[in-house]
Design a protein around this motif. Structure first.
Motif, mmCIF file in Angstrom:
data_model
loop_
_atom_site.group_PDB
_atom_site.id
_atom_site.type_symbol
_atom_site.label_atom_id
_atom_site.label_comp_id
_atom_site.label_asym_id
_atom_site.label_seq_id
_atom_site.Cartn_x
_atom_site.Cartn_y
_atom_site.Cartn_z
ATOM 1 N N GLY A 56 -13.842 5.159 63.478
ATOM 2 C CA GLY A 56 -14.291 3.862 64.106
ATOM 3 C C GLY A 56 -12.975 2.775 63.309
ATOM 4 N N LEU A 57 -12.084 3.499 63.212
ATOM 5 C CA LEU A 57 -11.103 2.037 62.258
ATOM 6 C C LEU A 57 -9.702 2.558 62.831
ATOM 7 C CD1 LEU A 57 -13.252 2.245 60.514
ATOM 8 C CD2 LEU A 57 -11.573 1.460 58.950
ATOM 9 N N ALA A 58 -9.912 1.476 63.809
ATOM 10 C CA ALA A 58 -9.051 1.514 64.993
ATOM 11 C C ALA A 58 -7.108 0.829 64.066
ATOM 12 C CB ALA A 58 -8.862 0.895 66.502
ATOM 13 N N MET A 59 -6.087 1.621 64.702
ATOM 14 C CA MET A 59 -4.824 1.264 64.347
ATOM 15 C C MET A 59 -3.802 1.074 66.082
ATOM 16 S SD MET A 59 -1.967 2.611 62.809
ATOM 17 C CE MET A 59 -1.211 4.251 64.093
ATOM 18 N N ALA A 60 -3.694 -0.475 65.944
ATOM 19 C CA ALA A 60 -3.135 -1.753 67.392
ATOM 20 C C ALA A 60 -1.599 -0.958 66.612
ATOM 21 C CB ALA A 60 -2.705 -2.657 66.692
ATOM 22 N N VAL A 61 -0.470 -0.476 67.567
ATOM 23 C CA VAL A 61 0.919 -0.453 67.650
ATOM 24 C C VAL A 61 1.778 -1.178 68.817
ATOM 25 C CG1 VAL A 61 2.188 1.143 68.587
ATOM 26 C CG2 VAL A 61 0.253 2.481 67.154
ATOM 27 N N ASP A 62 1.925 -1.753 67.986
ATOM 28 C CA ASP A 62 3.204 -2.712 68.712
ATOM 29 C C ASP A 62 4.157 -2.208 69.675
ATOM 30 O OD1 ASP A 62 5.108 -3.636 67.167
ATOM 31 O OD2 ASP A 62 3.896 -3.320 65.736
ATOM 32 N N ASP A 63 4.972 -3.585 70.238
ATOM 33 C CA ASP A 63 6.057 -2.758 71.444
ATOM 34 C C ASP A 63 6.835 -2.902 70.825
ATOM 35 O OD1 ASP A 63 5.966 -5.782 70.706
ATOM 36 O OD2 ASP A 63 6.864 -6.331 72.760
ATOM 37 N N SER A 64 7.443 -2.555 69.507
ATOM 38 C CA SER A 64 9.034 -2.466 68.574
ATOM 39 C C SER A 64 8.754 -1.229 68.688
ATOM 40 C CB SER A 64 8.964 -3.506 67.107
ATOM 41 O OG SER A 64 7.588 -2.850 65.989
ATOM 42 N N VAL A 65 7.506 -0.709 68.420
ATOM 43 C CA VAL A 65 7.487 0.877 67.574
ATOM 44 C C VAL A 65 8.321 2.122 68.695
ATOM 45 C CG1 VAL A 65 6.206 2.626 66.629
ATOM 46 C CG2 VAL A 65 5.914 0.398 65.973
ATOM 47 N N ASN A 66 8.602 3.226 68.305
ATOM 48 C CA ASN A 66 9.403 3.987 68.628
ATOM 49 C C ASN A 66 8.103 5.031 68.842
ATOM 50 O OD1 ASN A 66 10.967 6.414 69.227
ATOM 51 N ND2 ASN A 66 11.614 6.057 70.144
ATOM 52 N N MET A 67 7.763 5.746 70.072
ATOM 53 C CA MET A 67 6.545 6.157 69.722
ATOM 54 C C MET A 67 6.936 8.202 69.376
ATOM 55 S SD MET A 67 3.952 4.832 70.383
ATOM 56 C CE MET A 67 2.923 6.234 70.870
ATOM 57 N N VAL A 68 8.260 8.388 69.240
ATOM 58 C CA VAL A 68 8.682 9.487 69.217
ATOM 59 C C VAL A 68 8.618 9.392 67.418
ATOM 60 C CG1 VAL A 68 10.785 11.241 68.842
ATOM 61 C CG2 VAL A 68 10.300 10.352 70.784
ATOM 62 N N SER A 69 9.783 8.486 67.038
ATOM 63 C CA SER A 69 9.789 8.155 65.500
ATOM 64 C C SER A 69 8.073 8.155 64.944
ATOM 65 C CB SER A 69 10.183 7.202 64.938
ATOM 66 O OG SER A 69 11.469 7.009 65.643
ATOM 67 N N LEU A 70 7.022 7.012 65.406
ATOM 68 C CA LEU A 70 6.471 7.681 64.985
ATOM 69 C C LEU A 70 5.522 8.607 64.577
ATOM 70 C CD1 LEU A 70 3.311 5.584 64.424
ATOM 71 C CD2 LEU A 70 2.863 5.288 66.350
ATOM 72 N N LEU A 71 5.224 9.666 65.653
ATOM 73 C CA LEU A 71 4.336 10.546 65.917
ATOM 74 C C LEU A 71 5.746 11.408 64.405
ATOM 75 C CD1 LEU A 71 2.546 11.493 67.566
ATOM 76 C CD2 LEU A 71 3.121 9.561 68.507
ATOM 77 N N ARG A 72 7.273 11.313 64.793
ATOM 78 C CA ARG A 72 7.745 12.068 63.631
ATOM 79 C C ARG A 72 6.817 12.115 62.711
ATOM 80 N NH1 ARG A 72 9.098 10.696 59.161
ATOM 81 N NH2 ARG A 72 10.619 8.894 60.711
ATOM 82 N N ASN A 73 6.642 11.237 61.667
ATOM 83 C CA ASN A 73 5.923 10.932 60.472
ATOM 84 C C ASN A 73 4.678 11.190 60.248
ATOM 85 O OD1 ASN A 73 5.841 9.177 58.338
ATOM 86 N ND2 ASN A 73 4.720 7.396 59.001
ATOM 87 N N MET A 74 4.060 11.102 61.498
ATOM 88 C CA MET A 74 2.526 11.236 61.450
ATOM 89 C C MET A 74 2.600 13.458 61.192
ATOM 90 S SD MET A 74 0.318 9.598 64.153
ATOM 91 C CE MET A 74 -0.525 7.957 63.930
ATOM 92 N N GLU A 75 3.550 14.001 62.016
ATOM 93 C CA GLU A 75 3.228 15.236 62.432
ATOM 94 C C GLU A 75 3.934 15.738 60.682
ATOM 95 O OE1 GLU A 75 1.923 16.749 64.644
ATOM 96 O OE2 GLU A 75 0.912 15.143 65.333
ATOM 97 N N GLU A 76 4.695 15.411 59.959
ATOM 98 C CA GLU A 76 4.843 15.297 58.987
ATOM 99 C C GLU A 76 3.993 14.745 57.765
ATOM 100 O OE1 GLU A 76 8.401 12.735 58.140
ATOM 101 O OE2 GLU A 76 9.712 14.058 58.336
ATOM 102 N N PHE A 77 2.931 14.143 58.164
ATOM 103 C CA PHE A 77 2.004 13.952 57.046
ATOM 104 C C PHE A 77 1.267 15.368 57.308
ATOM 105 C CE2 PHE A 77 -2.629 12.712 57.118
ATOM 106 C CZ PHE A 77 -2.224 12.793 55.306
ATOM 107 N N PHE A 78 0.452 15.414 59.116
ATOM 108 C CA PHE A 78 -0.550 16.733 58.815
ATOM 109 C C PHE A 78 0.237 18.094 59.035
ATOM 110 C CE2 PHE A 78 -2.167 13.436 62.148
ATOM 111 C CZ PHE A 78 -3.173 13.657 61.492
ATOM 112 N N SER A 79 1.384 17.835 58.562
ATOM 113 C CA SER A 79 2.153 19.514 58.387
ATOM 114 C C SER A 79 2.055 19.416 56.818
ATOM 115 C CB SER A 79 3.972 18.876 58.433
ATOM 116 O OG SER A 79 3.822 20.372 58.022
ATOM 117 N N ARG A 80 1.986 18.907 56.012
ATOM 118 C CA ARG A 80 2.045 18.652 54.184
ATOM 119 C C ARG A 80 1.220 18.217 54.371
ATOM 120 N NH1 ARG A 80 4.611 13.746 53.846
ATOM 121 N NH2 ARG A 80 2.255 12.576 53.368
ATOM 122 N N GLU A 81 0.477 17.803 55.298
ATOM 123 C CA GLU A 81 -1.756 18.898 53.952
ATOM 124 C C GLU A 81 -2.561 19.774 54.843
ATOM 125 O OE1 GLU A 81 -2.811 16.368 52.248
ATOM 126 O OE2 GLU A 81 -0.980 15.320 52.007
#
Length: 451
Positions: free
Chosen positions: A334-359
Motif C-alpha cells: 500500500g505504499l506507492a512510488m511515483a516514477v517521473d518522466d525523466s526515468v528510463n524504464m530499462v534502467s529502473l528495471l535493471r536496478n530492481m532486478e539486480e536487487f531481486f536477483s541478489r536477494e
C-alpha cells in the motif's frame, strides 16, 4: 519517519474513532511510552480480552472483522488464526511477528515500531491469549536500530507493569516476548524463511505443507503475522466488528484502515492512515500533493517494488486488493512510488532486478538462474547492446518465473514489474536493441511459455 499531511489532510484530525492505528501519535514524532500509552486508553483492549472474552471468542471476533494481513499477501487473519491446533495437550506454541520489512519503498511498520511500540506489544499480547502461545518473537529487520531500541525498552516497561511475563493481569496466562534482529535478507519476509533464520538456519523457504500452524518454530505450532496486522487487533477488540467494518469506503472488500503512502518526486512524500477504498488519485493528489514542479507522472507502483507498474489513468482505482487487481496488479504493502518522466524504464528495471536477483535464496532453479539472466539482458539493452529476441526472452522469463512456477513468491514478485514495464513502455526496451542485431544467440531465443 513522521506522518505528514497536505491539502485536505490538514483539516482531518486523527481520532480513535477514525484512525485506530495512528491517533495516539505525538506531533513531535517521539515514541509514546507506557504511561502516555495507558493514558490514551492503551492496554484497555488487552484487559477486556483477558477479563471478558474466551480465547475462541477473540479468534472469532478477529475473523468476523474481516482483518487481512497487511504485509502484502492479504490473507484473512482470523482464518490463519483458526489453523492453529485446538489440541490442549500441545502446550508449546509460538507467535511470530514479521517485522522484516525489506520491501523497497515501504516503511510503514518502521513508523509503528519506532513511535508506537506498545501498540504492537498489546496486539501481540491479545493475539497470544487467543492462540494460547506462551512465547513470542518480533523478527526485526537488522537495519531498524531505532525500532530495536524502542521495542526493547517497551518490552521492559510492559514486564515491569505485569503486562508480560508470568500470570499476566492475574489470569494465570504466561507470555514472554523477545526482539530478534535479523541479518538483513529480503527473503526473510517469507514466513518460513523467517522461521529458518530465527532458528539459526539458512534463510530458505520451507516446503508447504506442513504449514507453520502445524510445524513452525522448532517444530511447534506457530502463527506468523505482520506488524501492521497485529497493531489492528486492539482496536477491533476494544470497539467491535461493526465499527471496524464501517471505517472502509463503500465498494471496498477490505475492511478497516490501511497505512498508505507515496514516495518519489512528489511534493509531499509521506505516510497516512486512510480507509480502504480511497482512490489512488486521492492518495497522489490530496495527500502526496502531486508531482513536484517540472516533473510529470509517468507511471506508479501501488505497493512496493514487487508490484506491477500502472499508468496515470489508473489512479482512479480504489486502493484495496480487489480494486487494484481490476487494473492488473496487486495492492502489496500500500505504499506507492511515483516514477517521473525523466526515468528510463530499462534502467529502473535493471536496478530492481539486480536487487531481486541478489536477494534470491538460490534454492530453486527458475529464481536462481532466471533473475540473473534477466539482469544480463536488461544491462545489455540499457547499454544499447540488446539483440533481436531479447525482449521476447524477458517476457518468457516473466512467464516461467510467475505464480506457481517457483518454490516461493519471491520470483513472481520480482518479475511482475518487469512484465508490466514491457507492456506499457516496450518502445523504451526496443530502443536498446542494436540496429545491426540479426542473429539471435541460442540462449536469447524467444521462450514459448508452456512449451
Amino acid at each position: 519517519m513522521t506522518l505528514t499531511s497536505f491539502g485536505p489532510a490538514n483539516r482531518i484530525k486523527r481520532s480513535a474513532e477514525t484512525h485506530p492505528l495512528t491517533w495516539r501519535l505525538r506531533d513531535d514524532g517521539e515514541a509514546v511510552w507506557l504511561d502516555e500509552y495507558q493514558a490514551k486508553n492503551g492496554y484497555a483492549a488487552a484487559r477486556k480480552a483477558f477479563a471478558d472474552m474466551a480465547q475462541d471468542d477473540i479468534v472469532q471476533t478477529v475473523k468476523d472483522s474481516g482483518l487481512k494481513g497487511r504485509g502484502g499477501a492479504g490473507f484473512p487473519t482470523g482464518v490463519k488464526w483458526g489453523l492453529m491446533p485446538k489440541d490442549e495437550s500441545i502446550n508449546i506454541r509460538y507467535l511470530l511477528c514479521n517485522a522484516d520489512e525489506m520491501e523497497p519503498n515501504t516503511w510503514k511498520d518502521r513508523m509503528l515500531m519506532e513511535q508506537l511500540p506498545h501498540l504492537l506489544i498489546e496486539g501481540m499480547l491479545i493475539s497470544a491469549r487467543a492462540l494460547k502461545t506462551y512465547r513470542g518473537y518480533i523478527f526485526l529487520r537488522g537495519e531498524y536500530t531505532t525500532a530495536a531500541k524502542h521495542l526493547n525498552r517497551a518490552v521492559e516497561e510492559a514486564k515491569a507493569a505485569g503486562l508480560l511475563g508470568k500470570n499476566i493481569l492475574g489470569s494465570g496466562f504466561d507470555f514472554e516476548l523477545f526482539v530478534h534482529t535479523g541479518a538483513g535478507r529480503y527473503i526473510c519476509g517469507e514466513e518460513t524463511a523467517l522461521i529458518n533464520s530465527l532458528e539459526g538456519r539458512r534463510a530458505n523457504p520451507r516446503s508447504k505443507p506442513p504449514f507453520p500452524a502445524a510445524v513452525g518454530v522448532w517444530g511447534k505450532p506457530t502463527c506468523v503475522n505482520n506488524v501492521e496486522t497485529l497493531c489492528n487487533v486492539p482496536a477491533i477488540i476494544a470497539d467491535g466488528v461493526d465499527w471496524y467494518k464501517s471505517l472502509s469506503r463503500e465498494g471496498s472488500e477490505d475492511m478497516g484502515t490501511k497505512l498508505m503512502g507515496f514516495s518519489g518526486k512528489v511534493k509531499n512524500p509521506g505516510l497516512w492512515e486512510l480507509p480502504f477504498g480511497v482512490t489512488g488519485r486521492e492518495l497522489f493528489e490530496d495527500y502526496a500533493g502531486g508531482m513536484r514542479d517540472g516533473f510529470k507522472l509517468k507511471c506508479w507502483q501501488p505497493g512496493g517494488a514487487g508490484t506491477g507498474f500502472l499508468l496515470p489513468e489508473h489512479l482512479d482505482a480504489q486502493m484495496y486488493a480487489g480494486g487494484i487487481a481490476k487494473v492488473g496488479t496487486r495492492m502489496g504493502t500500500g505504499l506507492a512510488m511515483a516514477v517521473d518522466d525523466s526515468v528510463n524504464m530499462v534502467s529502473l528495471l535493471r536496478n530492481m532486478e539486480e536487487f531481486f536477483s541478489r536477494e534470491s535464496c538460490g534454492f530453486c532453479t527458475p529464481c536462481r538462474d532466471g533473475l540473473p539472466w534477466s539482469v544480463k539482458l536488461l544491462r545489455a539493452i540499457e547499454n544499447g547492446e540488446g539483440q533481436a529476441g531479447d525482449i521476447e526472452t524477458l517476457l518468457g522469463l516473466v512467464g516461467f518465473l510467475g505464480p506457481g512456477k517457483t518454490f516461493c513468491a519471491h520470483a513472481p514478485g520480482a518479475v511482475e514489474p518487469l512484465g508490466s514495464a514491457i507492456k506499457y513502455f516496450r518502445h523504451e526496451f526496443e530502443a536498446g536493441i542494436a540496429p545491426t542485431s540479426a542473429v539471435v544467440p541460442p540462449l536469447a531465443r524467444p521462450i514459448v511459455v508452456g512449451a
